[in-house]
Write a protein that holds these residues in place. Sequence first.
Motif, PDB file in Angstrom:
ATOM      1  N   LYS A 123       0.726   5.423   2.644  1.00 15.12           N
ATOM      2  CA  LYS A 123      -0.704   5.704   2.445  1.00 15.12           C
ATOM      3  C   LYS A 123      -1.581   4.604   3.026  1.00 15.12           C
ATOM      4  CE  LYS A 123      -0.372   8.437  -1.777  1.00 15.12           C
ATOM      5  NZ  LYS A 123      -0.606   8.346  -3.238  1.00 15.12           N
ATOM      6  N   LEU A 124      -1.064   3.360   3.010  1.00 17.06           N
ATOM      7  CA  LEU A 124      -1.834   2.268   3.602  1.00 17.06           C
ATOM      8  C   LEU A 124      -1.930   2.457   5.109  1.00 17.06           C
ATOM      9  CD1 LEU A 124      -0.510  -0.868   1.689  1.00 17.06           C
ATOM     10  CD2 LEU A 124      -2.734   0.227   1.468  1.00 17.06           C
ATOM     11  N   THR A 141      -0.923  -4.475  12.553  1.00 22.25           N
ATOM     12  CA  THR A 141      -1.876  -5.071  11.613  1.00 22.25           C
ATOM     13  C   THR A 141      -1.581  -4.757  10.151  1.00 22.25           C
ATOM     14  OG1 THR A 141      -3.342  -3.178  11.865  1.00 22.25           O
ATOM     15  CG2 THR A 141      -3.766  -5.064  13.280  1.00 22.25           C
ATOM     16  N   VAL A 142      -0.796  -3.716   9.901  1.00 25.51           N
ATOM     17  CA  VAL A 142      -0.517  -3.363   8.504  1.00 25.51           C
ATOM     18  C   VAL A 142       0.976  -3.449   8.194  1.00 25.51           C
ATOM     19  CG1 VAL A 142      -0.703  -1.576   6.728  1.00 25.51           C
ATOM     20  CG2 VAL A 142      -2.566  -1.901   8.353  1.00 25.51           C
ATOM     21  N   PRO A 145       2.796  -7.156   8.984  1.00 26.80           N
ATOM     22  CA  PRO A 145       2.506  -8.213   7.996  1.00 26.80           C
ATOM     23  C   PRO A 145       3.116  -7.910   6.625  1.00 26.80           C
ATOM     24  CG  PRO A 145       0.509  -7.554   9.151  1.00 26.80           C
ATOM     25  CD  PRO A 145       1.573  -6.614   9.586  1.00 26.80           C
ATOM     26  N   LEU A 146       3.152  -6.624   6.258  1.00 24.87           N
ATOM     27  CA  LEU A 146       3.666  -6.283   4.931  1.00 24.87           C
ATOM     28  C   LEU A 146       5.187  -6.414   4.847  1.00 24.87           C
ATOM     29  CD1 LEU A 146       1.404  -3.246   3.939  1.00 24.87           C
ATOM     30  CD2 LEU A 146       1.363  -5.554   3.013  1.00 24.87           C
ATOM     31  N   ARG A 228       1.028 -13.519   0.102  1.00 23.10           N
ATOM     32  CA  ARG A 228      -0.017 -12.949   0.931  1.00 23.10           C
ATOM     33  C   ARG A 228      -0.063 -11.431   0.771  1.00 23.10           C
ATOM     34  NH1 ARG A 228      -1.724 -13.698   6.379  1.00 23.10           N
ATOM     35  NH2 ARG A 228      -0.158 -12.222   7.021  1.00 23.10           N
ATOM     36  N   VAL A 229       1.128 -10.836   0.824  1.00 24.69           N
ATOM     37  CA  VAL A 229       1.224  -9.385   0.789  1.00 24.69           C
ATOM     38  C   VAL A 229       0.796  -8.829  -0.560  1.00 24.69           C
ATOM     39  CG1 VAL A 229       2.872  -7.496   0.804  1.00 24.69           C
ATOM     40  CG2 VAL A 229       2.960  -9.235   2.575  1.00 24.69           C
ATOM     41  N   ALA A 230       1.113  -9.577  -1.629  1.00 25.19           N
ATOM     42  CA  ALA A 230       0.758  -9.099  -2.966  1.00 25.19           C
ATOM     43  C   ALA A 230      -0.741  -9.165  -3.185  1.00 25.19           C
ATOM     44  CB  ALA A 230       1.483  -9.923  -4.020  1.00 25.19           C
ATOM     45  N   GLY A 231      -1.459  -9.805  -2.292  1.00 26.64           N
ATOM     46  CA  GLY A 231      -2.915  -9.845  -2.383  1.00 26.64           C
ATOM     47  C   GLY A 231      -3.417 -10.805  -3.430  1.00 26.64           C
ATOM     48  N   GLY A 232      -2.605 -11.772  -3.830  1.00 26.56           N
ATOM     49  CA  GLY A 232      -2.990 -12.699  -4.887  1.00 26.56           C
ATOM     50  C   GLY A 232      -3.985 -13.746  -4.456  1.00 26.56           C
TER      51      GLY A 232
ATOM     52  N   ARG B  86      -6.638   2.120  -1.600  1.00 24.68           N
ATOM     53  CA  ARG B  86      -5.790   1.802  -0.454  1.00 24.68           C
ATOM     54  C   ARG B  86      -6.308   0.628   0.365  1.00 24.68           C
ATOM     55  NH1 ARG B  86      -3.682   7.608   1.905  1.00 24.68           N
ATOM     56  NH2 ARG B  86      -3.608   8.690  -0.076  1.00 24.68           N
ATOM     57  N   PRO B  89      -3.461  -5.103   1.083  1.00 22.70           N
ATOM     58  CA  PRO B  89      -3.245  -6.203   0.128  1.00 22.70           C
ATOM     59  C   PRO B  89      -3.126  -7.558   0.808  1.00 22.70           C
ATOM     60  CG  PRO B  89      -1.250  -4.903   0.372  1.00 22.70           C
ATOM     61  CD  PRO B  89      -2.333  -4.171   1.120  1.00 22.70           C
ATOM     62  N   HIS B  90      -2.762  -7.567   2.100  1.00 17.54           N
ATOM     63  CA  HIS B  90      -2.526  -8.846   2.766  1.00 17.54           C
ATOM     64  C   HIS B  90      -3.783  -9.399   3.428  1.00 17.54           C
ATOM     65  CE1 HIS B  90      -2.068  -5.618   5.619  1.00 17.54           C
ATOM     66  NE2 HIS B  90      -2.114  -6.442   6.638  1.00 17.54           N
ATOM     67  N   ARG B 129      -8.995 -11.781  -2.485  1.00 11.79           N
ATOM     68  CA  ARG B 129      -7.978 -10.807  -2.092  1.00 11.79           C
ATOM     69  C   ARG B 129      -8.133  -9.555  -2.956  1.00 11.79           C
ATOM     70  NH1 ARG B 129      -3.674 -12.129   1.496  1.00 11.79           N
ATOM     71  NH2 ARG B 129      -4.420 -14.026   2.464  1.00 11.79           N
ATOM     72  N   GLY B 131      -6.100  -8.021  -4.663  1.00 14.90           N
ATOM     73  CA  GLY B 131      -5.370  -8.148  -5.927  1.00 14.90           C
ATOM     74  C   GLY B 131      -6.214  -8.765  -7.028  1.00 14.90           C
TER      75      GLY B 131
END
Lengths: 232, 362
Positions: A123-124, A141-142, A145-146, A228-232, B86, B89-90, B129, B131
């Motif tokens: 979905k991303l 770009t998606v 990196p993920l 990074r990927v977890a968006g923290g 959506r 996240p990065h 971010r 998150g």
Amino acid sequence: MTGWLGPEEWQAVALSLRVSLWAVGLSLPLSILAAYALARWDFRGKQLLNGVIHLPLILPPVVTGYLLLLGFGRRGPLGGVLEEVFGLVLAFRWTGAALAAALMAFPLTVRAIRLAIEAVDPKLEQAAATLGASRAWVFLTVTLPLILPGVIAGAVLGFAKAMGEFGATITFVSNIPGQTQTLPLAIYTFLQVPGGDGAALRLVAVSVAVAMAALTVSEVLARRAAKRVAGG
Amino acid sequence: MSLQVEITHPLPGFEVNVAFEAPGGVTALFGQSGAGKTTVINAVAGLLRPQAGCIALAGEVLYDAQKRVNLPVHRRRLGYVFQDGRLFPHLSVRRNLTYGQRFAPQGATGPGLDEVADLLGLSTMLDRRPGALSGGEKQRVAFGRALLARPRMLLMDEPLAALDAARKDEILPYLERLRDQTGLPILYVSHSVAEVARLATTVVVLEAGRVVRAGPAEQVLSDPAMVRQFGLREAGAVLPAEIARHHADGLTELAISGGRLFLPQMDQPEGARTRVRILAHDVIVADRAPEGLSALNVLPGAVLSLREGQGPGMIVQIQCGTDRLLARITRRSAEALRLAPGRSVYAVIKTVSIARTDVAAR
């Protein structure tokens, strides 16, 4: 370092590092492509491709090495072409050792990367497409990196496997000091000669150190990428 | 700029077979879950390839089964806001927002990052971010991200459905501003009558894959025949209004075509245009001007139609100026008042029954 290791031992370590880095470096893009195809595409012969990729994991390494010799030897169908067209000789050269290591490491790398790709929410990728990104851009770009933590893990796993490769290498390119005598082959050789225990032990220590270093570096990189990927 | 959709697509158990046109403004695709709304919006976006039909935006064919035209998703330039956000996240909020900009064609114009961040209240969180954002904040970033890709139209699939009531109320004003300030046409999928009543300029009602009614929001929402689709408790008319005066006792006086309405204090300045939703079950019908009543709003009108439901109730449609009100009363009352088309009546509405969320910008 060279003082501690004898010239022959140092040669084996350097050769192993060179062989493994080339093996992983060259096979990584192909691993990502294969993993992506297995994870995302539906095509005929997918199961066959999956089987072929995993074959080196299941076959006795001697068999893989012998098949390589048949295919990529100077009289083999592929070896002949490579030599004529690119002037590249694989049999009994370090390049052949790199090919054998790459082939043996391939299934491990592909598995790790495939798991990472399957964990990416398509979905991303759809969302990126609605924002104007073509397939290639979406991947760069998606997706990439993920899956980076998975790619790193796969590369390290492949590197470790390449460093330790023995059976296919000795069968395909023999055991020539300075040319094809990698670290495990050198350890084996030293163990065959009286008084070689000391050299063998030193190389064992190097093996352990390289393996630990690779693992640590990959842990740090993967943790950073995962954060990074977890968006923290 | 209008969107034309005419598609057929089989789904398990039924077939989506719709044809409608979305002019400018917000076109709400309304229907219960499983009516085929998401299938339609995904077909417009290019995420789903319908079996047959064609889709065109402002004359440009996006999809045509017969002519074998199927513009890929990334070249349709329709900003899509998904129910589940959506966000990437990065990437930081800033890079999420600007993601689509590099893909927009050179000549495409639209608001810039600062403007959009300002419009959606995102200026203070650009370096965070996804998150670290709340659900409502994430969805606002999703709106901004779609907008900054310089789309020709916005598609929204239940963008508020995953949020709680408080978050919805927080976001709705931003959506109204998005609609009014960008002028982009929006296709808005929803099963919430309240959202549709507040945002839509055109409503298309879907039921089991078919369009059962389509037209201007005021007409469709005040259509007694649509009460079943919207649900008895949610049925009600939407009236355009203008803020006439703020009174000192905390009431706001609105001018509507059929008279004056007194509502609890509103935020908009005097002279601002707005719309008010009046639920059918909040309207009392009287056959003469009532006296000695606490209700402040008494609007004269005439019965336009009566529609019986399955239970003891019925729906009365009342022409009031140029607008139409709906009232839900019992059949017994209708008989006692001898209601019939053409009969003059008064619609009585309690001021406090109109919630703040029923009053929208424009």
